[in-house]
Motif scaffolding. Structure first.
Motif, PDB file in Angstrom:
ATOM      1  N   VAL A  91      31.651  52.277  43.239  1.00  0.00           N
ATOM      2  CA  VAL A  91      31.439  51.044  44.000  1.00  0.00           C
ATOM      3  C   VAL A  91      31.347  51.360  45.492  1.00  0.00           C
ATOM      4  N   GLN A  92      32.183  52.291  45.951  1.00  0.00           N
ATOM      5  CA  GLN A  92      32.124  52.724  47.349  1.00  0.00           C
ATOM      6  C   GLN A  92      30.743  53.272  47.682  1.00  0.00           C
ATOM      7  N   GLU A  93      30.205  54.092  46.792  1.00  0.00           N
ATOM      8  CA  GLU A  93      28.881  54.689  47.007  1.00  0.00           C
ATOM      9  C   GLU A  93      27.796  53.618  47.038  1.00  0.00           C
ATOM     10  N   LEU A  94      27.889  52.666  46.122  1.00  0.00           N
ATOM     11  CA  LEU A  94      26.884  51.605  46.051  1.00  0.00           C
ATOM     12  C   LEU A  94      26.905  50.721  47.289  1.00  0.00           C
ATOM     13  N   LEU A  95      28.105  50.448  47.806  1.00  0.00           N
ATOM     14  CA  LEU A  95      28.236  49.590  48.982  1.00  0.00           C
ATOM     15  C   LEU A  95      27.921  50.324  50.282  1.00  0.00           C
ATOM     16  N   GLY A  96      27.976  51.648  50.242  1.00  0.00           N
ATOM     17  CA  GLY A  96      27.735  52.422  51.461  1.00  0.00           C
ATOM     18  C   GLY A  96      28.917  52.432  52.397  1.00  0.00           C
ATOM     19  N   HIS A  97      30.129  52.288  51.828  1.00  0.00           N
ATOM     20  CA  HIS A  97      31.344  52.339  52.650  1.00  0.00           C
ATOM     21  C   HIS A  97      31.678  53.783  52.999  1.00  0.00           C
ATOM     22  N   GLN A  98      31.986  54.019  54.267  1.00  0.00           N
ATOM     23  CA  GLN A  98      32.361  55.364  54.684  1.00  0.00           C
ATOM     24  C   GLN A  98      33.762  55.709  54.203  1.00  0.00           C
ATOM     25  N   LYS A  99      34.669  54.711  54.235  1.00  0.00           N
ATOM     26  CA  LYS A  99      36.052  54.937  53.834  1.00  0.00           C
ATOM     27  C   LYS A  99      36.347  54.218  52.524  1.00  0.00           C
ATOM     28  N   LEU A 100      37.123  54.873  51.671  1.00  0.00           N
ATOM     29  CA  LEU A 100      37.496  54.262  50.401  1.00  0.00           C
ATOM     30  C   LEU A 100      38.364  53.023  50.615  1.00  0.00           C
ATOM     31  N   SER A 101      39.129  53.009  51.711  1.00  0.00           N
ATOM     32  CA  SER A 101      40.004  51.865  51.994  1.00  0.00           C
ATOM     33  C   SER A 101      39.207  50.578  52.159  1.00  0.00           C
ATOM     34  N   SER A 102      37.962  50.694  52.622  1.00  0.00           N
ATOM     35  CA  SER A 102      37.114  49.505  52.771  1.00  0.00           C
ATOM     36  C   SER A 102      36.751  48.910  51.414  1.00  0.00           C
ATOM     37  N   THR A 103      36.660  49.774  50.415  1.00  0.00           N
ATOM     38  CA  THR A 103      36.320  49.316  49.067  1.00  0.00           C
ATOM     39  C   THR A 103      37.562  48.841  48.315  1.00  0.00           C
ATOM     40  N   GLN A 104      38.712  49.420  48.644  1.00  0.00           N
ATOM     41  CA  GLN A 104      39.940  49.091  47.916  1.00  0.00           C
ATOM     42  C   GLN A 104      40.355  47.632  48.061  1.00  0.00           C
ATOM     43  N   ILE A 105      39.850  46.956  49.092  1.00  0.00           N
ATOM     44  CA  ILE A 105      40.182  45.544  49.277  1.00  0.00           C
ATOM     45  C   ILE A 105      39.779  44.736  48.046  1.00  0.00           C
ATOM     46  N   TYR A 106      38.734  45.176  47.353  1.00  0.00           N
ATOM     47  CA  TYR A 106      38.264  44.434  46.181  1.00  0.00           C
ATOM     48  C   TYR A 106      39.198  44.584  44.985  1.00  0.00           C
ATOM     49  N   THR A 107      39.988  45.662  44.959  1.00  0.00           N
ATOM     50  CA  THR A 107      40.950  45.808  43.864  1.00  0.00           C
ATOM     51  C   THR A 107      42.047  44.765  43.989  1.00  0.00           C
ATOM     52  N   HIS A 108      42.334  44.342  45.226  1.00  0.00           N
ATOM     53  CA  HIS A 108      43.332  43.283  45.419  1.00  0.00           C
ATOM     54  C   HIS A 108      42.826  41.970  44.828  1.00  0.00           C
ATOM     55  N   LEU A 109      41.521  41.743  44.959  1.00  0.00           N
ATOM     56  CA  LEU A 109      40.945  40.539  44.384  1.00  0.00           C
ATOM     57  C   LEU A 109      41.120  40.510  42.873  1.00  0.00           C
ATOM     58  N   THR A 110      40.831  41.635  42.227  1.00  0.00           N
ATOM     59  CA  THR A 110      40.932  41.673  40.774  1.00  0.00           C
ATOM     60  C   THR A 110      42.382  41.552  40.328  1.00  0.00           C
ATOM     61  N   ARG A 111      43.313  42.125  41.102  1.00  0.00           N
ATOM     62  CA  ARG A 111      44.734  41.986  40.765  1.00  0.00           C
ATOM     63  C   ARG A 111      45.174  40.531  40.850  1.00  0.00           C
ATOM     64  N   GLU A 112      44.713  39.858  41.907  1.00  0.00           N
ATOM     65  CA  GLU A 112      45.077  38.443  42.067  1.00  0.00           C
ATOM     66  C   GLU A 112      44.553  37.612  40.899  1.00  0.00           C
ATOM     67  N   ARG A 113      43.345  37.925  40.444  1.00  0.00           N
ATOM     68  CA  ARG A 113      42.784  37.182  39.321  1.00  0.00           C
ATOM     69  C   ARG A 113      43.561  37.444  38.035  1.00  0.00           C
ATOM     70  N   VAL A 114      43.994  38.698  37.850  1.00  0.00           N
ATOM     71  CA  VAL A 114      44.801  39.024  36.671  1.00  0.00           C
ATOM     72  C   VAL A 114      46.103  38.233  36.702  1.00  0.00           C
ATOM     73  N   LYS A 115      46.714  38.129  37.881  1.00  0.00           N
ATOM     74  CA  LYS A 115      47.955  37.353  38.018  1.00  0.00           C
ATOM     75  C   LYS A 115      47.717  35.892  37.659  1.00  0.00           C
ATOM     76  N   GLU A 116      46.610  35.348  38.155  1.00  0.00           N
ATOM     77  CA  GLU A 116      46.296  33.939  37.887  1.00  0.00           C
ATOM     78  C   GLU A 116      46.143  33.690  36.386  1.00  0.00           C
ATOM     79  N   VAL A 117      45.402  34.597  35.721  1.00  0.00           N
ATOM     80  CA  VAL A 117      45.195  34.450  34.279  1.00  0.00           C
ATOM     81  C   VAL A 117      46.530  34.538  33.543  1.00  0.00           C
ATOM     82  N   TYR A 118      47.368  35.486  33.973  1.00  0.00           N
ATOM     83  CA  TYR A 118      48.678  35.666  33.335  1.00  0.00           C
ATOM     84  C   TYR A 118      49.535  34.410  33.464  1.00  0.00           C
ATOM     85  N   VAL A 119      49.596  33.869  34.677  1.00  0.00           N
ATOM     86  CA  VAL A 119      50.421  32.682  34.925  1.00  0.00           C
ATOM     87  C   VAL A 119      49.916  31.488  34.132  1.00  0.00           C
ATOM     88  N   GLU A 120      48.588  31.355  34.063  1.00  0.00           N
ATOM     89  CA  GLU A 120      48.012  30.207  33.367  1.00  0.00           C
ATOM     90  C   GLU A 120      48.112  30.327  31.849  1.00  0.00           C
TER      91      GLU A 120
END
Length: 301
Positions: free
Chosen positions: A261-290
């Motif tokens: 995903v980092q390569e596809l987005l053209g991010h120089q740093k992996l940390s710029s791409t890692q922000i999206y993993t937080h999104l998926t974690r939040e969604r997993v939490k939402e599904v779990y709670v619901e």
């Protein structure tokens, strides 16, 4: 050296580094604001201010005043970045011996999660263009490339026909810092591009044209997206970069690895791409709670 002279010299340097007009103007605006403040602090007219009187205390006072006026930390960090680049340049040119920004710490930024669209919302936008008409066919290409390949708007509007390798399902784009990358395109995008080019009767090398036959601008892309959003009656504000966020989020949701995903987005740093993993974690939490009977009506830490 006078501050105005130094600003002109710095602008010339930025243009020589192939910085965009937007970037150069933004830096000049931020630096101009700082030098007006510095002139006031020194009790001189802005046109007579020299760069050698700037010290760390003036820089810190400037940031303090910005904070008092309620400027967001992100905006303060941007202005400080402009000052860093400017004074680093002057030191490299030996116009100054001491960099007054060197000992100034950047404001800590709280990281905001990027907004994205759910799959059904994206699908609605992808079906909103009238592909029987030339401009509608063009708009379909825009949507397919923004979402299907995760392009930045600047990369999208900069595309020429020669950048396309539709036979192999690839396009070549020029990203940030003039870094070129080759990325795949979907079959949907290939079909949309071929249909659009068949409807055109010109030999213009530019891929995306406005009704006048010239290259689309960033602002035009925003207007086109706004029309499509209104057409499908989406209530939330949608901006073009949100489709790039959706591209990355949906890839990770589908099992793509972070490096790809980092390569596809053209991010120089992996940390710029890692922000999206937080999104998926939040969604997993939402599904779990619901969905889980033991997790309902309680907050997950």
């Amino acid at each position: 050296m006078l501050a105005d002279e130094a600003l002109s010299l710095f602008a010339g340097h930025q243009y020589s580094q192939n910085r965009s007009e937007h970037t150069v103007v933004a830096y000049q605006t931020d630096l101009g604001q700082f030098f007006r403040f510095a002139a006031l602090e020194q009790g001189v007219e802005p046109e007579s201010l020299t760069v050698d009187v700037i010290d760390v205390y003036i820089v810190r006072s400037f940031l303090g005043v910005l904070a008092e006026h309620g400027l967001a930390r992100k905006s303060m960090a941007r202005k400080l970045a402009a000052l860093r680049s400017f004074f680093k340049f002057l030191c490299r040119k030996e116009i100054l011996e001491i960099n007054p920004v060197q000992r100034v710490a950047s404001p800590k930024l709280g990281r905001k999660l990027p907004h994205f669209l759910y799959l059904d919302q994206v699908e609605g936008l992808l079906k909103a263009s009238d592909c029987t008409k030339l401009l509608g066919s063009r708009d379909q290409v825009i949507m397919e490339l923004l979402y299907g390949s995760g392009l930045r708007v600047s990369e999208l509007v900069g595309l020429n026909r020669e950048n396309l390798d539709l036979e192999n399902g690839l396009i070549r784009v020029l990203g940030k810092g003039n870094k070129e990358r080759v990325i795949p395109v979907t079959n949907y995008a290939i079909q949309a591009i071929e249909s659009y080019l068949k409807m055109r009767s010109d030999h213009n090398p530019v891929l995306l044209l406005n009704y006048k036959g010239t290259r689309l601008s960033d602002r035009s892309i925003r207007r086109i997206l706004n029309k499509l959003v209104a057409k499908v009656s989406l209530e939330q504000h949608v901006h073009p970069h949100m489709l790039r966020h959706s591209f990355a989020t949906h890839l990770l949701d589908g099992g793509a690895d972070l490096r790809s995903v980092q390569e596809l987005l053209g991010h120089q740093k992996l940390s710029s791409t890692q922000i999206y993993t937080h999104l998926t974690r939040e969604r997993v939490k939402e599904v779990y709670v619901e969905a889980h009977p033991r997790a309902k009506n309680r907050n997950i830490p």
